[in-house]
Design a protein around this motif. Structure first.
Motif, PDB file in Angstrom:
ATOM      1  N   MET A  49     -17.677 -48.652  12.075  1.00 22.59           N
ATOM      2  CA  MET A  49     -17.335 -47.445  11.322  1.00 22.59           C
ATOM      3  C   MET A  49     -17.624 -46.195  12.153  1.00 22.59           C
ATOM      4  O   MET A  49     -16.816 -45.257  12.202  1.00 22.59           O
ATOM      5  CB  MET A  49     -18.102 -47.392  10.004  1.00 22.59           C
ATOM      6  CG  MET A  49     -17.791 -48.533   9.053  1.00 22.59           C
ATOM      7  SD  MET A  49     -18.881 -48.542   7.601  1.00 22.59           S
ATOM      8  CE  MET A  49     -18.253 -47.125   6.703  1.00 22.59           C
ATOM      9  N   ILE A  50     -18.781 -46.187  12.794  1.00 21.10           N
ATOM     10  CA  ILE A  50     -19.156 -45.030  13.609  1.00 21.10           C
ATOM     11  C   ILE A  50     -18.235 -44.917  14.824  1.00 21.10           C
ATOM     12  O   ILE A  50     -17.826 -43.813  15.210  1.00 21.10           O
ATOM     13  CB  ILE A  50     -20.622 -45.127  14.042  1.00 21.10           C
ATOM     14  CG1 ILE A  50     -21.524 -45.071  12.812  1.00 21.10           C
ATOM     15  CG2 ILE A  50     -20.983 -43.995  15.010  1.00 21.10           C
ATOM     16  CD1 ILE A  50     -22.980 -45.287  13.087  1.00 21.10           C
ATOM     17  N   ASP A  51     -17.868 -46.035  15.414  1.00 17.60           N
ATOM     18  CA  ASP A  51     -16.963 -46.014  16.558  1.00 17.60           C
ATOM     19  C   ASP A  51     -15.580 -45.489  16.162  1.00 17.60           C
ATOM     20  O   ASP A  51     -14.917 -44.803  16.960  1.00 17.60           O
ATOM     21  CB  ASP A  51     -16.835 -47.408  17.167  1.00 17.60           C
ATOM     22  CG  ASP A  51     -18.104 -47.837  17.897  1.00 17.60           C
ATOM     23  OD1 ASP A  51     -18.941 -46.961  18.197  1.00 17.60           O
ATOM     24  OD2 ASP A  51     -18.260 -49.048  18.155  1.00 17.60           O
ATOM     25  N   ARG A  52     -15.143 -45.809  14.942  1.00 22.02           N
ATOM     26  CA  ARG A  52     -13.859 -45.255  14.482  1.00 22.02           C
ATOM     27  C   ARG A  52     -13.965 -43.741  14.335  1.00 22.02           C
ATOM     28  O   ARG A  52     -13.065 -42.994  14.731  1.00 22.02           O
ATOM     29  CB  ARG A  52     -13.438 -45.882  13.145  1.00 22.02           C
ATOM     30  CG  ARG A  52     -12.836 -47.273  13.279  1.00 22.02           C
ATOM     31  CD  ARG A  52     -12.044 -47.645  12.036  1.00 22.02           C
ATOM     32  NE  ARG A  52     -12.877 -47.653  10.837  1.00 22.02           N
ATOM     33  CZ  ARG A  52     -13.515 -48.723  10.371  1.00 22.02           C
ATOM     34  NH1 ARG A  52     -13.447 -49.871  11.039  1.00 22.02           N
ATOM     35  NH2 ARG A  52     -14.230 -48.661   9.269  1.00 22.02           N
ATOM     36  N   TYR A  53     -15.078 -43.283  13.741  1.00 21.78           N
ATOM     37  CA  TYR A  53     -15.297 -41.851  13.556  1.00 21.78           C
ATOM     38  C   TYR A  53     -15.286 -41.124  14.903  1.00 21.78           C
ATOM     39  O   TYR A  53     -14.555 -40.143  15.096  1.00 21.78           O
ATOM     40  CB  TYR A  53     -16.624 -41.632  12.843  1.00 21.78           C
ATOM     41  CG  TYR A  53     -17.101 -40.199  12.807  1.00 21.78           C
ATOM     42  CD1 TYR A  53     -16.485 -39.272  11.971  1.00 21.78           C
ATOM     43  CD2 TYR A  53     -18.159 -39.766  13.613  1.00 21.78           C
ATOM     44  CE1 TYR A  53     -16.907 -37.942  11.940  1.00 21.78           C
ATOM     45  CE2 TYR A  53     -18.591 -38.448  13.580  1.00 21.78           C
ATOM     46  CZ  TYR A  53     -17.961 -37.543  12.743  1.00 21.78           C
ATOM     47  OH  TYR A  53     -18.384 -36.236  12.720  1.00 21.78           O
TER      48      TYR A  53
END
Length: 364
Positions: free
Chosen positions: A256-260
């Motif tokens: 999720m953080i990598d997508r952000y």
């Protein structure tokens, strides 16, 4: 309420390319030629109308005025009129919008941008009064904007139009009242339709929640085209999911953080100041904000990356760049201790770009 054109703009585009771009490029001479061609009926391949010229030049003339490359006392109102000319838009006394067939579809998107953002955000938040828009309710503006954007995509693969559809559908997903007001145009122009230019097939839309899925599909399509503001919108949506997930006690995973960060990086690497500054702050603090909430992940903190992106936010400056200069001064003070000239230069940038940030910066 689809806006239809006969594609005569293709000849206008060819003429503009040959007579202006290939000869003068984006120079001042090219800008003057753009203005001249916009006013020359003989430079238009469609109906000859006094005061109207090449539809592509008219749209680009509007851009020059809108972005204040050419000084006007009422730039946003004047640009709006040029976009109307380019789109060959007529507005009847009862407020109905229509266009002549020799229109330039990219101007449809420009007008839709106006209708959606008027008095709400971006450059148009505090712009001069535009009577044609003042006469419309907010829901009427969004309905026409949605039709203009979808009509644009019939002819031109415009990432800006995709992003605009995404933003309108996002608003419809957040309000039953807005969804009800737009449901007719959504059903006619957006839902259960194949947009060939972007290879996007939309599902049926029977409730506000369906609008959110369609919104994300259009943001993703615009992002694939490299449209930085769509990347920012996708990052904002991911931030909201992360903060909600954390607030509910669920685990926030690295994916999720990598997508952000990935969405922000795609925008920041194209020198978009908001995204670059936001990414720089994330690498400084590990903080992700959305609404009133936040989530902190210290594992991602990297001062070299933070400085890299804060600096990148200053290379194509706008008001958001003032925050990047401020953050560089605040978090990397040693860089300025031995270079007072650079400190004064950056403070001057802040003052010119955003007076509110300057008032904060002088307290450092």
């Amino acid at each position: 309420m689809r806006f239809i054109c006969d594609k005569s703009y293709e000849e206008d585009l060819k003429l503009y390319t040959e007579q202006v771009l290939k000869k003068s490029g984006f120079s001042q001479a090219g800008e003057r030629e753009t203005m001249s061609m916009a006013d020359d009926p003989e430079a238009h391949s469609g109906k000859k109308t006094p005061g109207c010229g090449n539809v592509v030049a008219e749209k680009l003339y509007g851009d020059l005025v809108f972005y204040k490359k050419i000084i006007r006392q009422r730039p946003y109102r004047d640009a709006f009129e040029l976009y109307k000319r380019s789109a060959r838009i007529n507005i009847s006394e009862d407020g109905k919008w229509s266009c002549q067939k020799d229109a330039y579809p990219l101007a449809f998107w420009s007008l839709g941008y106006y209708l959606f953002n008027y008095r709400k955000g971006t450059f148009l938040q505090k712009c001069e009064k535009i009577e044609d828009i003042e006469k419309m309710t907010e829901n009427e503006r969004m309905a026409v904007a949605l039709s203009l954007a979808s009509s644009c995509l019939e002819y031109i693969n415009s990432a800006g139009a995709m992003n605009l559809i995404g933003r309108i559908m996002l608003e419809a997903s957040q309000s039953d009242e807005t969804y009800a007001a737009l449901s007719s145009v959504i059903g006619e122009e957006i839902a259960d339709r194949f947009f060939a230019g972007v290879s996007l097939k939309t599902p049926v839309c029977e409730k506000p929640e369906d609008c959110l899925f369609i919104s994300n599909e259009f943001f993703a399509a615009a992002a694939r085209e490299g449209y930085v503001y769509a990347c920012n919108n996708l990052a904002a949506g991911e931030a909201e999911r992360i903060v909600k997930c954390a607030a509910s006690g669920e685990k926030v995973d690295n994916e999720m953080i990598d997508r952000y960060t990935g969405f922000l990086r795609r925008s920041a690497d194209k020198y978009e100041p908001y995204a670059a500054n936001r990414l720089g702050l994330f690498y400084l603090t590990g903080e992700i904000k959305s609404g009133e909430g936040r989530y902190v992940c210290r594992d991602y903190v990297s001062f070299p990356k933070a400085k890299e992106y804060l600096k990148k936010a200053t290379l194509y400056p706008d008001s958001n760049s003032a925050w990047a200069f401020y953050n560089l001064i605040k978090y990397f003070p040693k860089d300025y201790e031995a270079d007072i000239e650079m400190l004064n230069e950056h403070m001057d940038y802040i003052k010119r770009l955003n007076k509110e940030v300057y008032d904060i910066a002088i307290e450092l």
